[in-house]
Write a protein that holds these residues in place. Structure first.
Motif: not given
Length: 162
Positions: A52-61
């Motif tokens: 996600g933004a700022n290379n933060k991990l988010i759920p792929c959906f």
């Protein structure tokens, strides 16, 4: 006055005072992109996570597309109800009618729209509070919430920046 005329007069005045209730979200007040595209930047270590933004991990959906029927339906329902869950939890700061008024481009209203969309995203499954897409999945909405300006130029935001 003739009784039929009187009935017609009452019927006309009653129908004139009823305004149709809005039920759909005006897509003109929603950014064309949230700044992140779902499924991009899959993490090799944390399976099911993407960037996600700022290379933060988010759920792929995350996030759904701004024009996703599922997102628009959930946003419309929450705005119509005034709440995502119940009156004790997650009240929305804006009504559907005010959200849809694209003639209102004020900073305050734009911030309220962004806040409502972020709240719906963060509670996307609408059954468990806080289960959905984190704010770093929708940097364009974060920018709208901070500046009060509809995020059109997304250069440098999220994982797609356009």
């Amino acid at each position: 006055m003739h009784p039929v005329s009187l009935i017609a007069l009452f019927a006309a005045s009653a129908s004139a005072s009823v305004t149709p209730r809005q039920s759909a979200v005006n897509q003109n007040v929603i950014p064309k992109s949230f700044g992140v595209t779902a499924g991009e930047g899959k993490d090799q270590v944390q399976v099911g996570s993407c960037t996600g933004a700022n290379n933060k991990l988010i759920p792929c959906f995350c996030p759904p597309a701004p024009d996703s029927p599922e997102f628009l339906s959930k946003l419309s329902k929450a705005l119509t109800d005034g709440f995502i869950f119940s009156k004790e939890q997650v009240a929305l700061p804006i009504t559907l009618d005010k959200f849809n008024d694209d003639s209102d481009t004020s900073v305050e209203t734009t911030k309220l729209r962004a806040t409502a969309m972020i709240q719906v995203m963060q509670n996307f499954n609408m059954t468990t509070q806080g289960v959905g897409c984190p704010g770093v999945a929708v940097p364009a909405l974060g920018k709208m919430q901070q500046t009060g300006i509809l995020a059109r130029g997304l250069s440098g935001l999220g994982n797609n920046g356009n």
